[in-house]
Write a protein that holds these residues in place. Structure first.
Motif, PDB file in Angstrom:
ATOM      1  N   GLY A  67       0.781  -1.227   0.000  1.00  0.00           N
ATOM      2  CA  GLY A  67       0.000   0.000   0.000  1.00  0.00           C
ATOM      3  C   GLY A  67       0.811   1.274   0.000  1.00  0.00           C
ATOM      4  O   GLY A  67       0.256   2.346  -0.059  1.00  0.00           O
ATOM      5  N   TYR A 111     -14.404  -6.289  -0.390  1.00  0.00           N
ATOM      6  CA  TYR A 111     -13.310  -5.363  -0.141  1.00  0.00           C
ATOM      7  C   TYR A 111     -13.323  -5.004   1.341  1.00  0.00           C
ATOM      8  O   TYR A 111     -14.368  -4.664   1.884  1.00  0.00           O
ATOM      9  CB  TYR A 111     -13.488  -4.077  -0.950  1.00  0.00           C
ATOM     10  CG  TYR A 111     -13.198  -4.211  -2.421  1.00  0.00           C
ATOM     11  CD1 TYR A 111     -11.897  -4.144  -2.893  1.00  0.00           C
ATOM     12  CD2 TYR A 111     -14.225  -4.377  -3.330  1.00  0.00           C
ATOM     13  CE1 TYR A 111     -11.628  -4.240  -4.246  1.00  0.00           C
ATOM     14  CE2 TYR A 111     -13.964  -4.482  -4.687  1.00  0.00           C
ATOM     15  CZ  TYR A 111     -12.667  -4.415  -5.135  1.00  0.00           C
ATOM     16  OH  TYR A 111     -12.400  -4.513  -6.470  1.00  0.00           O
ATOM     17  N   LYS A 112     -12.159  -5.070   1.966  1.00  0.00           N
ATOM     18  CA  LYS A 112     -12.074  -4.620   3.356  1.00  0.00           C
ATOM     19  C   LYS A 112     -11.939  -3.113   3.380  1.00  0.00           C
ATOM     20  O   LYS A 112     -12.590  -2.434   4.141  1.00  0.00           O
ATOM     21  CB  LYS A 112     -10.920  -5.295   4.068  1.00  0.00           C
ATOM     22  CG  LYS A 112     -11.201  -6.758   4.253  1.00  0.00           C
ATOM     23  CD  LYS A 112     -10.265  -7.417   5.192  1.00  0.00           C
ATOM     24  CE  LYS A 112     -10.760  -8.839   5.289  1.00  0.00           C
ATOM     25  NZ  LYS A 112     -10.067  -9.773   5.864  1.00  0.00           N
ATOM     26  N   ASN A 113     -11.073  -2.586   2.543  1.00  0.00           N
ATOM     27  CA  ASN A 113     -10.919  -1.141   2.428  1.00  0.00           C
ATOM     28  C   ASN A 113     -11.590  -0.669   1.145  1.00  0.00           C
ATOM     29  O   ASN A 113     -12.484   0.124   1.166  1.00  0.00           O
ATOM     30  CB  ASN A 113      -9.446  -0.726   2.463  1.00  0.00           C
ATOM     31  CG  ASN A 113      -8.830  -0.983   3.814  1.00  0.00           C
ATOM     32  OD1 ASN A 113      -9.469  -0.793   4.829  1.00  0.00           O
ATOM     33  ND2 ASN A 113      -7.598  -1.442   3.829  1.00  0.00           N
ATOM     34  N   CYS A 116      -9.433   3.688  -3.313  1.00  0.00           N
ATOM     35  CA  CYS A 116      -8.171   4.019  -3.962  1.00  0.00           C
ATOM     36  C   CYS A 116      -8.233   5.468  -4.431  1.00  0.00           C
ATOM     37  O   CYS A 116      -9.135   5.834  -5.198  1.00  0.00           O
ATOM     38  CB  CYS A 116      -7.958   3.082  -5.135  1.00  0.00           C
ATOM     39  SG  CYS A 116      -6.589   3.539  -6.201  1.00  0.00           S
ATOM     40  N   LYS A 135     -18.815  -5.190  -0.187  1.00  0.00           N
ATOM     41  CA  LYS A 135     -18.238  -4.984   1.139  1.00  0.00           C
ATOM     42  C   LYS A 135     -18.771  -6.095   2.047  1.00  0.00           C
ATOM     43  O   LYS A 135     -19.646  -6.856   1.656  1.00  0.00           O
ATOM     44  CB  LYS A 135     -18.635  -3.605   1.692  1.00  0.00           C
ATOM     45  CG  LYS A 135     -18.230  -2.418   0.829  1.00  0.00           C
ATOM     46  CD  LYS A 135     -16.857  -1.930   1.099  1.00  0.00           C
ATOM     47  CE  LYS A 135     -16.829  -1.259   2.454  1.00  0.00           C
ATOM     48  NZ  LYS A 135     -15.595  -0.724   2.852  1.00  0.00           N
ATOM     49  N   SER A 151     -11.650   7.808   0.182  1.00  0.00           N
ATOM     50  CA  SER A 151     -10.313   7.425  -0.287  1.00  0.00           C
ATOM     51  C   SER A 151      -9.253   8.376   0.257  1.00  0.00           C
ATOM     52  O   SER A 151      -8.198   7.941   0.727  1.00  0.00           O
ATOM     53  CB  SER A 151     -10.255   7.418  -1.812  1.00  0.00           C
ATOM     54  OG  SER A 151     -11.154   6.494  -2.347  1.00  0.00           O
ATOM     55  N   ARG A 154      -8.775   7.806   4.024  1.00  0.00           N
ATOM     56  CA  ARG A 154      -8.041   6.551   4.267  1.00  0.00           C
ATOM     57  C   ARG A 154      -6.552   6.744   3.977  1.00  0.00           C
ATOM     58  O   ARG A 154      -5.703   6.288   4.717  1.00  0.00           O
ATOM     59  CB  ARG A 154      -8.612   5.442   3.385  1.00  0.00           C
ATOM     60  CG  ARG A 154      -7.901   4.128   3.570  1.00  0.00           C
ATOM     61  CD  ARG A 154      -8.540   3.035   2.706  1.00  0.00           C
ATOM     62  NE  ARG A 154      -7.630   1.934   2.644  1.00  0.00           N
ATOM     63  CZ  ARG A 154      -6.755   1.735   1.667  1.00  0.00           C
ATOM     64  NH1 ARG A 154      -6.698   2.558   0.655  1.00  0.00           N
ATOM     65  NH2 ARG A 154      -5.937   0.702   1.695  1.00  0.00           N
ATOM     66  N   GLN A 157      -5.053   8.774   6.831  1.00  0.00           N
ATOM     67  CA  GLN A 157      -5.001   7.982   8.073  1.00  0.00           C
ATOM     68  C   GLN A 157      -3.872   6.954   8.029  1.00  0.00           C
ATOM     69  O   GLN A 157      -3.255   6.680   9.056  1.00  0.00           O
ATOM     70  CB  GLN A 157      -6.326   7.260   8.308  1.00  0.00           C
ATOM     71  CG  GLN A 157      -7.436   8.172   8.716  1.00  0.00           C
ATOM     72  CD  GLN A 157      -8.787   7.479   8.693  1.00  0.00           C
ATOM     73  OE1 GLN A 157      -8.925   6.333   8.284  1.00  0.00           O
ATOM     74  NE2 GLN A 157      -9.812   8.217   9.109  1.00  0.00           N
ATOM     75  N   LYS A 158      -3.598   6.402   6.857  1.00  0.00           N
ATOM     76  CA  LYS A 158      -2.537   5.404   6.731  1.00  0.00           C
ATOM     77  C   LYS A 158      -1.160   6.053   6.627  1.00  0.00           C
ATOM     78  O   LYS A 158      -0.161   5.363   6.522  1.00  0.00           O
ATOM     79  CB  LYS A 158      -2.779   4.531   5.498  1.00  0.00           C
ATOM     80  CG  LYS A 158      -4.004   3.678   5.580  1.00  0.00           C
ATOM     81  CD  LYS A 158      -3.753   2.476   6.416  1.00  0.00           C
ATOM     82  CE  LYS A 158      -4.961   1.562   6.364  1.00  0.00           C
ATOM     83  NZ  LYS A 158      -4.765   0.347   7.079  1.00  0.00           N
TER      84      LYS A 158
END
Length: 162
Positions: A67, A111-113, A116, A135, A151, A154, A157-158
């Motif tokens: 990722g 999909y977990k996340n 994109c 989901k 997106s 996320r 946050q990552k």
């Protein structure tokens, strides 16, 4: 976000199955994703993810932290390819719905996340109307602006920002 039910679910399930079938043709060693682009009840674009010509050896994504720095990956996203496929066929994609599916071991998985940032930009620029992904709680529909916001959040946050 809207979890689909009734006739909307039935119609979406048909297109998500087509997307899953498309994903099985991917030569990517890390992820197999398929997409169909639908407008007025007609599939106008279809694609899977993966490198353009041949499988990457070694796979750069396997060499990097998952990722992170995905722009170094040589694979093209199925969503990008489906938009190109539709445009190459001369289709007007504005207002279309994109259906995406991921397959692992020959079986479609939720999909977990599923978000994109690169694809979110494509959805907005292309003028798509809806994004549908499987989901955990069912087939889920987003408008492209909402998909973009999720997106982006996320991504931040990552801590993918370099």
């Amino acid at each position: 976000m809207k979890i689909l039910e009734g006739n909307e679910l039935k119609e979406a399930a048909k297109y998500v199955k087509k997307a899953a079938d498309a994903s099985k043709k991917s030569i990517c060693s890390v992820s197999k994703v398929g997409v169909v682009l639908v407008k007025d009840g007609k599939v106008i674009g279809e694609a899977n993810n993966g490198p353009s010509r041949k499988a990457c050896n070694p796979c750069l994504m396997e060499l990097l932290d998952r990722g992170v720095k995905t722009e170094l990956c040589f694979a093209m996203h199925a969503e990008e390819r489906a938009v190109l496929d539709a445009l190459e066929k001369g289709n007007d994609i504005e207002g279309a719905t994109i259906y995406s599916a991921k397959v692992v071991g020959g079986e479609m998985i939720p999909y977990k996340n599923g978000f994109c940032a690169a694809c979110a930009r494509v959805f907005l620029e292309a003028g798509l109307d809806k994004v549908v992904i499987p989901k955990e709680d069912g087939l889920t529909q987003y408008d492209p602006e909402e998909y973009y916001d999720v997106s982006f959040d996320r991504f931040v946050q990552k801590k993918f920002i370099m």
